[in-house]
Scaffold this motif. Structure first.
Motif, PDB file in Angstrom:
ATOM      1  N   ARG A  41      -9.851  51.102  19.998  1.00 18.93           N
ATOM      2  CA  ARG A  41      -9.151  50.219  19.064  1.00 18.93           C
ATOM      3  C   ARG A  41      -8.367  49.013  19.836  1.00 18.93           C
ATOM      4  O   ARG A  41      -8.132  47.895  19.518  1.00 18.93           O
ATOM      5  CB  ARG A  41      -8.367  51.034  17.925  1.00 18.93           C
ATOM      6  N   GLU A  42      -7.338  49.787  20.636  1.00 17.96           N
ATOM      7  CA  GLU A  42      -6.632  49.069  21.681  1.00 17.96           C
ATOM      8  C   GLU A  42      -7.348  47.854  22.475  1.00 17.96           C
ATOM      9  O   GLU A  42      -6.984  46.986  22.811  1.00 17.96           O
ATOM     10  CB  GLU A  42      -5.597  49.696  22.435  1.00 17.96           C
ATOM     11  N   ALA A  43      -8.509  48.242  22.891  1.00 23.37           N
ATOM     12  CA  ALA A  43      -9.372  47.619  23.779  1.00 23.37           C
ATOM     13  C   ALA A  43     -10.025  46.522  22.919  1.00 23.37           C
ATOM     14  O   ALA A  43      -9.967  45.447  23.340  1.00 23.37           O
ATOM     15  CB  ALA A  43     -10.523  48.415  24.260  1.00 23.37           C
ATOM     16  N   VAL A  44     -10.503  46.751  21.789  1.00 25.95           N
ATOM     17  CA  VAL A  44     -10.951  45.430  21.073  1.00 25.95           C
ATOM     18  C   VAL A  44      -9.833  44.565  20.988  1.00 25.95           C
ATOM     19  O   VAL A  44     -10.108  43.212  20.940  1.00 25.95           O
ATOM     20  CB  VAL A  44     -11.474  46.085  19.716  1.00 25.95           C
ATOM     21  N   ASP A  45      -8.653  44.929  20.241  1.00 21.86           N
ATOM     22  CA  ASP A  45      -7.606  43.853  20.187  1.00 21.86           C
ATOM     23  C   ASP A  45      -7.155  43.295  21.628  1.00 21.86           C
ATOM     24  O   ASP A  45      -6.913  42.057  21.391  1.00 21.86           O
ATOM     25  CB  ASP A  45      -6.398  44.725  19.604  1.00 21.86           C
ATOM     26  N   ALA A  46      -7.233  44.023  22.574  1.00 21.78           N
ATOM     27  CA  ALA A  46      -6.814  43.258  23.884  1.00 21.78           C
ATOM     28  C   ALA A  46      -7.732  42.184  24.377  1.00 21.78           C
ATOM     29  O   ALA A  46      -7.444  41.247  24.844  1.00 21.78           O
ATOM     30  CB  ALA A  46      -6.352  44.459  24.908  1.00 21.78           C
ATOM     31  N   ILE A  47      -8.920  42.487  24.071  1.00 16.66           N
ATOM     32  CA  ILE A  47     -10.251  41.714  24.481  1.00 16.66           C
ATOM     33  C   ILE A  47      -9.867  40.247  23.839  1.00 16.66           C
ATOM     34  O   ILE A  47     -10.268  39.181  24.526  1.00 16.66           O
ATOM     35  CB  ILE A  47     -11.529  42.493  24.425  1.00 16.66           C
ATOM     36  N   ARG A  48      -9.989  40.612  22.431  1.00 10.32           N
ATOM     37  CA  ARG A  48      -9.828  39.193  21.680  1.00 10.32           C
ATOM     38  C   ARG A  48      -8.443  38.596  22.145  1.00 10.32           C
ATOM     39  O   ARG A  48      -8.471  37.145  22.072  1.00 10.32           O
ATOM     40  CB  ARG A  48      -9.748  39.653  20.165  1.00 10.32           C
ATOM     41  N   GLU A  49      -7.574  39.161  22.477  1.00 14.13           N
ATOM     42  CA  GLU A  49      -6.167  38.459  22.497  1.00 14.13           C
ATOM     43  C   GLU A  49      -6.140  37.905  24.058  1.00 14.13           C
ATOM     44  O   GLU A  49      -5.481  36.566  24.216  1.00 14.13           O
ATOM     45  CB  GLU A  49      -4.690  39.487  22.314  1.00 14.13           C
TER      46      GLU A  49
END
Length: 261
Positions: A41-49
């Protein structure tokens, strides 16, 4: 992607593994770590940001594994990925077949440097669309579920003991942080591990994901019950109701030959 340092996002649920990756990247440059993520979940948010140049992505993580990160972000929106895996050679064959870069734990700086070189070469050739297609294909690659990987008997750590379980006795498995709750016909066990790694050992003909944190043995499903917001509840043989999320609903319902939506 130019000759400037690659902007790398490190994703691994184990702090020691993340620290090792960061240390190795110092020797594998030119590379700059733009972020570290503890779970999918952290990875998804970080990839997008952060929009990193490359993601060093652990395959086996609790709740949301590396493949689910790609599904969530979208294969065509993912930056280049270097998978990090502890899988054996049967699974590695699937990565090679789909020409996706990978590192098998434990890896060293020269191997990481070579993986980053390949990322640069692919970017320079302008084959981003081709890479996206390979990622899409990898998500359904049968090589990741080779019959030889499915086991009739599994060895799981419960406390200080190593327990032998028959796969057909497992009713359901649920991720709980860094642990798994394994329900058998006789008892519930708590074992350290990730859901993706457990699923890789189970026969996909019978064991199916119904939620990002839950796998069930289809032989022990008794019925489905519609719930709020398009979700369903799955009633198991032991009487437990488990949530079937909308993400997995169609693939589960289609397993019933006469069922409709």
């Amino acid at each position: 992607m130019t000759d400037a340092a690659l902007r790398v996002l490190v994703v691994d649920d184990e702090a020691i593994a993340r620290r090792r990756a960061v240390d190795l990247l110092r020797d594998a440059g030119p590379a700059t770590v733009v972020g570290e993520c503890r779970d999918g979940r952290e990875a998804v948010d970080a990839i997008r940001e952060l929009e990193p140049d490359v993601v060093l992505l652990d395959v086996a993580m609790p709740e949301m594994d590396g493949f689910e990160v790609i599904r969530e972000v979208g294969a065509h929106r993912m930056p280049p990925v270097v998978f990090v895996t502890a899988f054996d050679q049967h699974a590695v064959a699937a990565f090679e077949l789909h020409a996706v870069d990978y590192l098998v734990k434990p890896y060293d700086a020269p191997r990481l440097r070579e993986a980053l070189r390949r990322v640069r070469a692919r970017a320079a050739s302008g084959r981003a669309e081709a890479l996206a297609e390979r990622l899409s294909s990898l998500l359904g690659a049968p090589g990741l579920r080779e019959p030889s990987m499915a086991r009739e008997r599994l060895l799981v750590r419960v406390g200080e003991e190593m327990r032998v379980l028959r796969a057909d006795e497992i009713l359901w498995v649920e991720a709980d942080g860094h642990y798994l709750r394994i329900q058998t016909a006789q008892e519930r066990l708590l074992s350290r591990g990730g859901l993706a790694a457990m699923q890789a050992q189970l026969d996909p003909e019978w064991f199916v994901r119904i939620h990002r944190s839950t796998i069930v043995n289809f032989q022990h499903v008794r019925h489905l019950r519609p719930w709020f917001g398009g979700d369903y509840h799955v009633r198991m043989a032991d009487g437990t109701d488990l949530k079937l999320s909308r993400t997995y609903r169609e693939s589960v319902i289609q397993r019933f030959p006469t069922a409709g939506t």
